[in-house]
Each structure stands twice: as C-alpha cells, then as structure tokens.
Design an enzyme around this catalytic site. Structure first.
Site: not given
Ligand code: HSE
Length: 312
Positions: A133, A186
């Site tokens: 990630e 993201t």
């Molecule tokens: N917590 C992360 C964000 C999740 O909000 O950037 C991304 O899916």
C-alpha cells in the site's frame, strides 16, 4: 500442508469509517478479488495475468503491483528459496475507495504465506501487505489490508510498533456501497489532506472514534451510526466526489444509520440495521442521485465478511 497451487479470495474493505482515518477498517462480504498462486522453481514473484474489473489500469510489473509487492515481502520475510506465479481476477476495480489495492495486496500476501514452511503470523502478513500500500498509494496505511486479512472490524491501535485489534461486528449490521464511474487515486486524494489538525477537532475525532468502537462491541448500530463522523478528512476530499452530500442525504432519508465516504472515495457507504431497514431501498435512493445527474454507478447491498481465505 504442502501446496503447489492455491486460489484465495480477498475481500473489499471500507476504511476510515468516520473518525478513524488510517485506523478503522471493515471487511465486506462482497465484492472480492480472486488470486491464484502457483509455486515456481525460480525465485521471485511473477504476475502471469490480470483480468476483471478495469484490470487494464493495473501493472503486471511485480515491483509495482500490489499483490506482487506484498507476496515478495512475505517470501523474503519467510526466507523462501522458491518463487511464485500469480494470476489476479479483479472483482473490485482500482480507484474505487473499496480497498482494491488492499485486497490484492492482502490476497498476494496471504497466498504467498500458504507456501512457506513456517507461515508468518497475521500481524506480520498485514505489515507485508501494508508495505505494498505504501508503494502504490504513497502512504503506509494498513486500514484496508488489516480487515482484508483478519475479516470483521479492525483497529490499527499503533503503527510503531505495529499493533492491530479485531472486533466481530454486530450480526444485524447491513452495508450499502455505491461506486460511481469516477476514478480517484489514493495517492492524489492523500495530497489534499491537511498537515495539521486543530485541538478541538482532535477532541471531536477521539470522542466519535471511541463511540464507534463501543457501538461495535455492544452491537449497537444506532450508537455506531451516531459516531460515524469526520470533520477533517472527508471535508477535505468532498470536492473530489461528485454529489457526495446529496448521496449521503438520500441514504439517511431511507433509514441508513450513517453514510460516509469510503476510504479515499469515490465509493460512498451507508450502514443500516438489517432487522429494521431495507438495504435495497437505501441503495436505490443513492443510485438515483447519480442516475439523475447522468453518472453511472454500481451498488452492493452487503454485510461484514471474513478475511482472505483459500477456496482451492
Ligand atoms: N485511509 C486511507 C485513506 C484509505 O483515506 O487515504 C485509502 O483507501
């Protein structure tokens, strides 16, 4: 058990869920990715195919692919002297806000772990998947990969040292997700977030995050709903998601206990009490907002689910 080939299901997840930015996550019963992995004599991880939802957007380069990076991290940590070939069927399209990269990362890590002589413990697996990630989203966050591996509702209580807790969600917790045809990276959606947060906002978030956890423990959906609140992250991203507030309002008018931006969006989620409210009616009302505005969307009426599991 010695495996030559495995097939793993890796679920979509909701993250943030109000005040729990990078902390709360919830595994969904559907949709999900399917990852096939096969032992290879040569060392390394090789992506042999990617199919399914919007898969053309996803790289087959294992050093940049979520499943590939996570699987490599696991093989390295487990001291494997072999490699694996991975084939990915996407049920969750990338840029959806439903943990698409997280599902592939979790599935890649989980599948690779099945080949190790001494499998890694769950927390280590989650950390390996979170590393993927970090590469793909520009931030080390485990709020999607933790529920994708453990199932249920998860809380990253600490990143350093890494610690995660799991709670079984209430049995009558229903979930609707609506995914409009909008792509949100993201990485980009993290760039719009504030660097600093005022003390009074911190107090608000700690209070509501605590209330939500208590609601999960007590099985009180009304308490959960009252505490799905975010005055920091969602407002900063609202301009990226068309009709966010109208869709949330439509869900609440149909009896949803709360409606909120799922992860970094564009998916919008609503929670409801399955014993009292019709989830399909909530989904239809949310969908109608998009249809009226000429935007196609997909909807799921689902519930919390289990984490990655081997199906073959
Ligand atoms: N917590 C992360 C964000 C999740 O909000 O950037 C991304 O899916």
């Amino acid at each position: 058990m010695y495996y030559e080939k495995v097939t793993v299901v890796a679920p979509a997840t909701l993250s943030n869920i109000g005040a729990g930015f990078d902390v709360f996550g919830l595994a969904l019963n559907e949709p999900y990715d399917v990852i096939e992995a096969q032992r290879a004599a040569r060392k390394g991880v090789f992506i042999t195919s990617i199919s399914g939802a919007d898969s053309k957007r996803i790289t087959m380069d294992p050093s940049r692919n979520s499943a590939g990076i996570a699987a490599m991290e696991v093989l390295k940590a487990g001291g494997a002297d072999f490699g694996i070939e991975i084939s990915i069927r996407k049920g969750i399209r990338p840029g959806s806000g439903m943990g698409s990269s997280g599902a592939s990362a979790a599935g890649g890590a989980f599948a690779a772990n099945l080949f190790l002589e001494k499998p890694l413990p769950a927390e280590k697996l989650i950390a390996c998947a979170a590393r993927a990630e970090e590469v793909t989203s520009g931030g080390f966050h485990a709020d999607n990969v933790a529920p994708a591996i453990l199932g249920g509702f998860t809380i990253i209580t600490s990143y350093d040292p890494f610690e995660v807790e799991r709670i079984e969600p209430p049995v009558n917790l229903g979930i609707v997700t609506v995914m409009p045809d909008v792509f949100i990276s993201t990485k980009e959606a993290r760039k719009v977030l504030p660097e600093k947060v005022e003390l009074k906002k911190l107090v608000y978030h700690v209070g509501h995050a605590s209330g939500l956890v208590l609601g999960m423990v007590k099985g009180d959906i009304s308490l959960i709903g009252r505490n799905v609140m975010d005055i920091v992250v969602e407002p900063s991203r609202a301009h990226l998601i068309p009709h966010l507030h109208e869709v949330e309002k439509a869900a609440k008018e149909m009896g949803a206990s709360a409606a909120f931006l799922s992860g970094s969006g564009p998916s919008i989620a609503a929670i409801f009490d399955m014993q009292k409210v019709n989830g399909r009616a909530i989904a239809d009302a949310m969908k109608k907002v998009y249809e009226t505005n000429g935007i196609r969307c997909d909807t799921w009426v689902t519930k919390p689910g289990s984490g990655c599991r081997r199906i073959e």
